[in-house]
Design an enzyme around this catalytic site. Sequence first.
Site, short mmCIF file in Angstrom:
data_model
loop_
_atom_site.label_atom_id
_atom_site.label_comp_id
_atom_site.label_asym_id
_atom_site.label_seq_id
_atom_site.Cartn_x
_atom_site.Cartn_y
_atom_site.Cartn_z
N ASN A 1 0.86 -1.19 0.00
CA ASN A 1 0.00 0.00 0.00
C ASN A 1 0.89 1.23 0.00
O ASN A 1 2.11 1.13 0.01
CB ASN A 1 -0.96 -0.02 1.19
CG ASN A 1 -0.22 -0.08 2.51
OD1 ASN A 1 0.53 0.83 2.85
ND2 ASN A 1 -0.39 -1.16 3.24
N ASP B 1 -4.21 -6.06 5.14
CA ASP B 1 -5.23 -6.90 5.77
C ASP B 1 -5.16 -8.34 5.25
O ASP B 1 -5.55 -9.26 5.94
CB ASP B 1 -6.62 -6.32 5.50
CG ASP B 1 -6.85 -5.06 6.32
OD1 ASP B 1 -6.41 -5.04 7.48
OD2 ASP B 1 -7.46 -4.11 5.80
N PRO C 1 -2.86 -11.59 10.46
CA PRO C 1 -3.12 -11.35 11.89
C PRO C 1 -3.24 -9.86 12.13
O PRO C 1 -2.58 -9.06 11.46
CB PRO C 1 -1.87 -11.91 12.58
CG PRO C 1 -0.81 -11.96 11.53
CD PRO C 1 -1.54 -12.17 10.22
N ASP C 2 -4.07 -9.48 13.09
CA ASP C 2 -4.21 -8.07 13.44
C ASP C 2 -3.27 -7.79 14.62
O ASP C 2 -3.52 -8.23 15.74
CB ASP C 2 -5.67 -7.77 13.81
CG ASP C 2 -5.89 -6.27 13.94
OD1 ASP C 2 -5.06 -5.60 14.58
OD2 ASP C 2 -6.89 -5.78 13.40
N ILE C 3 -2.20 -7.09 14.33
CA ILE C 3 -1.14 -6.89 15.34
C ILE C 3 -1.66 -6.05 16.50
O ILE C 3 -1.44 -6.38 17.67
CB ILE C 3 0.09 -6.23 14.67
CG1 ILE C 3 0.62 -7.18 13.59
CG2 ILE C 3 1.17 -5.92 15.71
CD1 ILE C 3 1.54 -6.55 12.60
N LYS D 1 -10.97 -3.61 18.43
CA LYS D 1 -9.60 -4.09 18.56
C LYS D 1 -9.15 -4.15 20.02
O LYS D 1 -8.16 -4.78 20.33
CB LYS D 1 -8.66 -3.19 17.76
CG LYS D 1 -9.02 -3.18 16.27
CD LYS D 1 -7.84 -2.85 15.41
CE LYS D 1 -8.24 -2.82 13.95
NZ LYS D 1 -7.10 -3.02 13.05
N1 CTP Z 1 -3.48 -2.96 12.24
C1 CTP Z 1 -2.66 -3.97 12.67
N2 CTP Z 1 -2.64 -5.16 12.02
C2 CTP Z 1 -3.46 -5.37 10.96
C3 CTP Z 1 -4.32 -4.32 10.50
C4 CTP Z 1 -4.30 -3.13 11.17
O1 CTP Z 1 -1.91 -3.79 13.64
N3 CTP Z 1 -3.44 -6.54 10.36
C5 CTP Z 1 -3.51 -1.72 12.99
C6 CTP Z 1 -2.94 -0.52 12.29
O2 CTP Z 1 -1.57 -0.38 12.58
C7 CTP Z 1 -3.77 0.60 12.87
C8 CTP Z 1 -5.10 -0.03 13.14
O3 CTP Z 1 -4.85 -1.41 13.21
O4 CTP Z 1 -3.25 1.01 14.11
C9 CTP Z 1 -6.18 0.25 12.16
O5 CTP Z 1 -5.85 -0.06 10.88
P1 CTP Z 1 -6.83 0.26 9.64
O6 CTP Z 1 -6.17 -0.19 8.42
O7 CTP Z 1 -7.27 1.66 9.71
O8 CTP Z 1 -8.06 -0.60 10.01
P2 CTP Z 1 -8.41 -2.04 9.61
O9 CTP Z 1 -8.17 -2.89 10.78
O10 CTP Z 1 -7.72 -2.44 8.37
O11 CTP Z 1 -9.97 -1.96 9.40
P3 CTP Z 1 -10.79 -1.58 8.07
O12 CTP Z 1 -10.09 -2.25 6.93
O13 CTP Z 1 -12.12 -2.11 8.38
O14 CTP Z 1 -10.77 -0.09 7.98
#
Ligand code: CTP
Length: 417
Positions: free
Chosen positions: A209, A277, A304-306, A342
Site C-alpha cells: 500500500n 489486511d 493477523p491483526d497486530i 480491537k
Molecule cells: N493494524 C494492525 N494489524 C493489521 C491491521 C491493522 O496492527 N493486520 C492496525 C494498524 O496499525 C492501525 C489499526 O490497526 O493502528 C487500524 O488499521 P486500519 O487499516 O485503519 O483498520 P483495519 O483494521 O484495516 O480496518 P478496516 O479495513 O475495516 O478499515
Amino acid sequence: MLSGKRLLLIVSGGIAAYKTPDLVRRLRGQGAEVRVVMTAAAEQFVTPLSLASVSGQRVYQALFSLTDEAEMGHIELSRAADLVIVAPASADLLAKLANGLADDLASTLLLATDKEVLAAPAMNVRMWEHPATQENLARLKRRGLLIVGPDEGEMACGEYGPGRMAEPDAIVAAVAEHFNMPRPLSGLSALVTSGPTHEPIDPVRYIANRSSGRQGHAIAHALAHQGAAVTLVTGPVQLPDPAGVKTVHVESAREMLQACQAELPVDIAVCAAAVSDWRASEEATQKIKKDGSSLPALQLSENPDILAQLSKAGAQRPRLVIGFAAETRDVAAQAAAKRDRKGCDWILANDVSAESGTFGGPDNSIILIDGQGREDWPRTSKEGVAERLAVRIAQALEGKPEEESRMPEPIQDGQQK
Ligand code: CTP
C-alpha cells in the site's frame, strides 16, 4: 553540567570555525569529553593543533587515514558519542547531510551515526535564505536534527541578517538543555510499528500500500526524545532509521507480528503501520507466467491483526496500546467502533480520503478517541503529531503506578477482528 558526556564536535568550513576552540574549552569546562573532527575547509579557518590542544585529544581529519582507522574507525567514532555537534554547520555540510552524501570523514560520520545531532548553522545571509538551504533544513528537522541559531547581525562579509553562528555559550546551553531536559518517559519502553507491509505473491510480486512510514517513524523518534527505550518495527520504507531507536526491519504482516511479540513486555505500544489486511494464501515459488488463455486467480487469507493481538496479550499487555484508524468517511464514528473492536486504549483517527493528502503526505489531522471522549488536534506535520502524542502519553502515564495507568476497557472474547 555535562560531566561524563562524550561529545563529537564536527567543525566545517566557515569563518565561525575560529570560535570553536572557545566552544571546546567551554564544553570541557562543564565536564564533557570532546573529540573533534574537521573538514578540509575548516582547516582554512582554525588549525588542528589549536583544537587538539584545547580538546586534549588528537583531531580527526581524513576518512582514509590508516592511523585514524587503526585507532578508531569512523563508525565507532560516530557511535562512541552521546551527542554529535556540528559547529559551524556550513550550507555545504547541511546539504550533504540532507542528501546522504558521504565523501569525507565529517559527512560519513553524520551518515553513520545513530546519535542525535545538534547543528549550529553559519553562513552568509543569502546562502541561509536560499530555498535550497531552507528545504535542506526542513528535511533535516523532520528527521530530528536539533538546531541552535543562527543569530542575526553583521556578518564577516559585511552583510547584515541571519546566518551568524550562535555564540559558544548559547551552543553550550543548547547542549546542556538537550541532556538535562526532563524526559518524562525515561525508564519506560515503547514499541512502534510503521510503514506498509509487503505480502509476497511470487518471487517478484507482492501486495502493498501507499504508506510512507513517516508518521510511525516520527512517533518512534518523539518517544525516544522523551526518554523511552524504543523499538521500531518497520515494513519496507524509504526512510532512515530514526536516531536513538532500535529498528527492526520486516516485510510481511506475519513477520511484523513476530517481531512485535519478541519485544514484549513493553509499557507502550503504538501501531502506526498500514498492515496489509490480506496476504496471498499461497506464495508461488516460481514467477507466475502468462499462459495466453486464463487469468491467474489470487486466493487471499486474512493477516493477523497486530494491534488487536497486542491489546489482548494478557499479562504481557502493554500499559497503553494505541492504534490508528485510517478512514475515508464518518471518521470519528468508524474509529470509535474500531477501538472497541480491537480492544486498544486510544485510537488516533485520521482522514485518508484522497482529498486529505494524508497517506504518503507530510501532514496529518488527528482525532484522539479514548474511553472518555474525543480530542480534535489541528492539522499539523506528522512530526508535530508525533511530538504531541509523546507528550500526551507522558501525561497519561506520569506518576501513575502500573495498575492505575492501565486503561483498557474489558475485552470480550471474539470482539477482536
Ligand atoms: N493494524 C494492525 N494489524 C493489521 C491491521 C491493522 O496492527 N493486520 C492496525 C494498524 O496499525 C492501525 C489499526 O490497526 O493502528 C487500524 O488499521 P486500519 O487499516 O485503519 O483498520 P483495519 O483494521 O484495516 O480496518 P478496516 O479495513 O475495516 O478499515
